[in-house]
Design a protein around this motif. Structure first.
Motif, PDB file in Angstrom:
ATOM      1  N   SER A  22     -71.152 -12.586 -25.575  1.00  0.00           N
ATOM      2  CA  SER A  22     -70.432 -12.824 -26.234  1.00  0.00           C
ATOM      3  C   SER A  22     -70.166 -14.521 -25.921  1.00  0.00           C
ATOM      4  CB  SER A  22     -69.028 -12.007 -25.941  1.00  0.00           C
ATOM      5  OG  SER A  22     -68.266 -11.551 -24.990  1.00  0.00           O
ATOM      6  N   HIS A  23     -69.602 -14.896 -24.608  1.00  0.00           N
ATOM      7  CA  HIS A  23     -69.143 -16.262 -24.824  1.00  0.00           C
ATOM      8  C   HIS A  23     -69.909 -17.171 -24.918  1.00  0.00           C
ATOM      9  CE1 HIS A  23     -67.187 -19.274 -22.219  1.00  0.00           C
ATOM     10  NE2 HIS A  23     -68.503 -19.751 -22.010  1.00  0.00           N
ATOM     11  N   LEU A  24     -71.598 -16.722 -24.534  1.00  0.00           N
ATOM     12  CA  LEU A  24     -72.537 -17.474 -24.759  1.00  0.00           C
ATOM     13  C   LEU A  24     -72.291 -17.747 -25.736  1.00  0.00           C
ATOM     14  CD1 LEU A  24     -75.624 -19.191 -23.975  1.00  0.00           C
ATOM     15  CD2 LEU A  24     -76.548 -17.144 -24.433  1.00  0.00           C
ATOM     16  N   GLN A  25     -72.205 -16.438 -26.737  1.00  0.00           N
ATOM     17  CA  GLN A  25     -72.600 -16.824 -28.798  1.00  0.00           C
ATOM     18  C   GLN A  25     -71.594 -17.620 -28.660  1.00  0.00           C
ATOM     19  OE1 GLN A  25     -72.809 -12.510 -29.660  1.00  0.00           O
ATOM     20  NE2 GLN A  25     -75.335 -13.000 -29.913  1.00  0.00           N
ATOM     21  N   LYS A  26     -70.491 -17.547 -28.628  1.00  0.00           N
ATOM     22  CA  LYS A  26     -69.241 -18.497 -29.159  1.00  0.00           C
ATOM     23  C   LYS A  26     -69.597 -20.001 -28.273  1.00  0.00           C
ATOM     24  CE  LYS A  26     -65.955 -14.870 -29.183  1.00  0.00           C
ATOM     25  NZ  LYS A  26     -65.247 -13.808 -27.516  1.00  0.00           N
ATOM     26  N   ASN A  27     -70.288 -20.340 -27.554  1.00  0.00           N
ATOM     27  CA  ASN A  27     -69.737 -21.326 -26.637  1.00  0.00           C
ATOM     28  C   ASN A  27     -70.875 -21.432 -26.099  1.00  0.00           C
ATOM     29  OD1 ASN A  27     -66.893 -21.923 -26.986  1.00  0.00           O
ATOM     30  ND2 ASN A  27     -66.719 -19.743 -25.358  1.00  0.00           N
ATOM     31  N   SER A  28     -71.479 -22.735 -25.045  1.00  0.00           N
ATOM     32  CA  SER A  28     -72.733 -23.077 -25.044  1.00  0.00           C
ATOM     33  C   SER A  28     -72.105 -22.845 -23.286  1.00  0.00           C
ATOM     34  CB  SER A  28     -73.311 -24.696 -24.711  1.00  0.00           C
ATOM     35  OG  SER A  28     -72.325 -25.492 -25.264  1.00  0.00           O
ATOM     36  N   VAL A  29     -73.689 -22.734 -22.516  1.00  0.00           N
ATOM     37  CA  VAL A  29     -73.468 -23.333 -20.840  1.00  0.00           C
ATOM     38  C   VAL A  29     -74.732 -23.658 -20.956  1.00  0.00           C
ATOM     39  CG1 VAL A  29     -73.937 -21.709 -19.142  1.00  0.00           C
ATOM     40  CG2 VAL A  29     -72.323 -20.445 -21.053  1.00  0.00           C
ATOM     41  N   LYS A  30     -75.383 -24.830 -19.893  1.00  0.00           N
ATOM     42  CA  LYS A  30     -75.840 -25.080 -19.583  1.00  0.00           C
ATOM     43  C   LYS A  30     -76.626 -24.631 -18.930  1.00  0.00           C
ATOM     44  CE  LYS A  30     -74.056 -29.410 -18.834  1.00  0.00           C
ATOM     45  NZ  LYS A  30     -73.657 -31.161 -17.568  1.00  0.00           N
ATOM     46  N   ILE A  31     -77.951 -24.425 -18.855  1.00  0.00           N
ATOM     47  CA  ILE A  31     -79.349 -23.695 -18.633  1.00  0.00           C
ATOM     48  C   ILE A  31     -79.171 -23.924 -17.143  1.00  0.00           C
ATOM     49  CG2 ILE A  31     -81.848 -23.296 -18.285  1.00  0.00           C
ATOM     50  CD1 ILE A  31     -81.690 -24.581 -21.287  1.00  0.00           C
ATOM     51  N   GLU A  32     -79.238 -24.654 -16.273  1.00  0.00           N
ATOM     52  CA  GLU A  32     -79.245 -24.954 -14.655  1.00  0.00           C
ATOM     53  C   GLU A  32     -78.224 -24.343 -13.592  1.00  0.00           C
ATOM     54  OE1 GLU A  32     -78.599 -28.883 -16.500  1.00  0.00           O
ATOM     55  OE2 GLU A  32     -80.372 -27.985 -17.722  1.00  0.00           O
ATOM     56  N   GLN A  33     -77.094 -23.765 -14.663  1.00  0.00           N
ATOM     57  CA  GLN A  33     -75.902 -23.180 -14.427  1.00  0.00           C
ATOM     58  C   GLN A  33     -76.032 -21.719 -15.023  1.00  0.00           C
ATOM     59  OE1 GLN A  33     -73.064 -25.432 -15.159  1.00  0.00           O
ATOM     60  NE2 GLN A  33     -73.460 -27.273 -13.700  1.00  0.00           N
ATOM     61  N   TYR A  34     -76.708 -21.322 -15.731  1.00  0.00           N
ATOM     62  CA  TYR A  34     -76.303 -19.448 -16.150  1.00  0.00           C
ATOM     63  C   TYR A  34     -76.249 -18.586 -15.311  1.00  0.00           C
ATOM     64  CZ  TYR A  34     -76.407 -16.243 -19.693  1.00  0.00           C
ATOM     65  OH  TYR A  34     -75.044 -15.586 -20.333  1.00  0.00           O
ATOM     66  N   THR A  35     -77.376 -18.477 -14.252  1.00  0.00           N
ATOM     67  CA  THR A  35     -76.932 -17.595 -13.121  1.00  0.00           C
ATOM     68  C   THR A  35     -75.003 -18.105 -12.493  1.00  0.00           C
ATOM     69  OG1 THR A  35     -79.221 -17.122 -12.942  1.00  0.00           O
ATOM     70  CG2 THR A  35     -78.009 -16.258 -10.825  1.00  0.00           C
ATOM     71  N   GLY A  36     -75.323 -19.112 -12.328  1.00  0.00           N
ATOM     72  CA  GLY A  36     -74.080 -18.875 -11.314  1.00  0.00           C
ATOM     73  C   GLY A  36     -72.609 -18.870 -12.389  1.00  0.00           C
ATOM     74  N   PHE A  37     -72.773 -18.950 -13.970  1.00  0.00           N
ATOM     75  CA  PHE A  37     -72.196 -18.616 -14.611  1.00  0.00           C
ATOM     76  C   PHE A  37     -71.868 -17.288 -14.486  1.00  0.00           C
ATOM     77  CE2 PHE A  37     -71.333 -17.159 -19.097  1.00  0.00           C
ATOM     78  CZ  PHE A  37     -70.336 -17.145 -19.501  1.00  0.00           C
ATOM     79  N   LEU A  38     -72.613 -16.243 -15.045  1.00  0.00           N
ATOM     80  CA  LEU A  38     -72.651 -15.023 -14.339  1.00  0.00           C
ATOM     81  C   LEU A  38     -72.146 -14.092 -13.393  1.00  0.00           C
ATOM     82  CD1 LEU A  38     -76.775 -14.089 -15.906  1.00  0.00           C
ATOM     83  CD2 LEU A  38     -74.464 -13.791 -17.051  1.00  0.00           C
ATOM     84  N   LYS A  39     -72.859 -15.222 -12.640  1.00  0.00           N
ATOM     85  CA  LYS A  39     -71.784 -14.963 -11.369  1.00  0.00           C
ATOM     86  C   LYS A  39     -70.401 -14.836 -11.362  1.00  0.00           C
ATOM     87  CE  LYS A  39     -75.782 -15.411  -7.841  1.00  0.00           C
ATOM     88  NZ  LYS A  39     -76.655 -15.532  -7.113  1.00  0.00           N
ATOM     89  N   THR A  40     -69.578 -15.475 -11.993  1.00  0.00           N
ATOM     90  CA  THR A  40     -68.220 -16.401 -12.234  1.00  0.00           C
ATOM     91  C   THR A  40     -67.505 -15.335 -13.484  1.00  0.00           C
ATOM     92  OG1 THR A  40     -68.808 -18.321 -11.574  1.00  0.00           O
ATOM     93  CG2 THR A  40     -67.051 -18.270 -12.484  1.00  0.00           C
ATOM     94  N   VAL A  41     -68.857 -14.823 -14.671  1.00  0.00           N
ATOM     95  CA  VAL A  41     -68.156 -14.166 -15.216  1.00  0.00           C
ATOM     96  C   VAL A  41     -67.480 -13.124 -14.592  1.00  0.00           C
ATOM     97  CG1 VAL A  41     -68.994 -12.448 -17.023  1.00  0.00           C
ATOM     98  CG2 VAL A  41     -69.635 -14.960 -16.912  1.00  0.00           C
TER      99      VAL A  41
END
Length: 177
Positions: A56-75
């Motif tokens: 749902s955050h991805l649809q509202k904002n943008s996340v850099k591809i290289e950091q997506y797994t890190g982003f998921l771990k932070t969530v």
């Protein structure tokens, strides 16, 4: 590796792209969560909740591809922290009448410490390959295929090493009783 257009499609609601993102990152995220909670059911629930919030955050904002797994771990970590805070505030409900005093009696800490030391010594008596297989397969939860890839052996060799290691451990522990 995920492509940038996969993320753009997922942001637009393309289910195939969302599925691709989930399937390529879920294992790393699940392992991270499982390491934190040490409970399969809870890890699965939190992993699922992580993807719901992240997508749902991805649809509202943008996340850099290289950091997506890190982003998921932070969530996931934020979800865990929220759960821990709620649990800490609420406390744990205990039905005193339902407690079996004999089963819940506190075990002598020196006995538990002695058991850990006994197991540690038994593991030290295994050869290096057997110890590595036991650590990867049993302690860290890797699959046979993953373990084989890590130690650069065939899957059948990993199975044999694990079987022999467990037999040796059982024998060592039995003789120490």
């Amino acid at each position: 590796m995920l492509k940038e257009d996969t993320f753009k499609k997922a942001q637009d609601g393309d289910l195939k792209s969302v599925e691709e993102i989930c399937s390529s990152t879920w294992e790393a995220v699940y392992r991270f969560i499982y390491y934190k909670v040490q409970n399969r059911q809870e890890a699965e629930d939190i992993t699922q909740e992580t993807y719901v919030k992240a997508l749902s955050h991805l649809q509202k904002n943008s996340v850099k591809i290289e950091q997506y797994t890190g982003f998921l771990k932070t969530v996931a970590l934020n979800i865990l922290r929220d759960k821990w805070r709620k649990k800490k505030r609420r406390g744990t409900n205990v039905n005193i009448e339902a407690i079996d005093a004999e089963k819940t009696a506190i075990e002598d800490e020196t006995e538990a410490s002695a058991q850990r030391e006994l197991i540690r010594n038994a593991l030290d008596r295994l050869n290096e390959e057997q110890r590595m297989v036991v650590e990867l397969r049993i302690l860290k939860g890797y699959s046979v295929a993953e373990t084989a890839r890590i130690i650069k052996k065939k899957e059948s060799t990993v199975r044999v090493l694990q079987y022999r290691a467990l037999q040796t451990l059982a024998s060592i522990l039995k003789n120490n009783d």
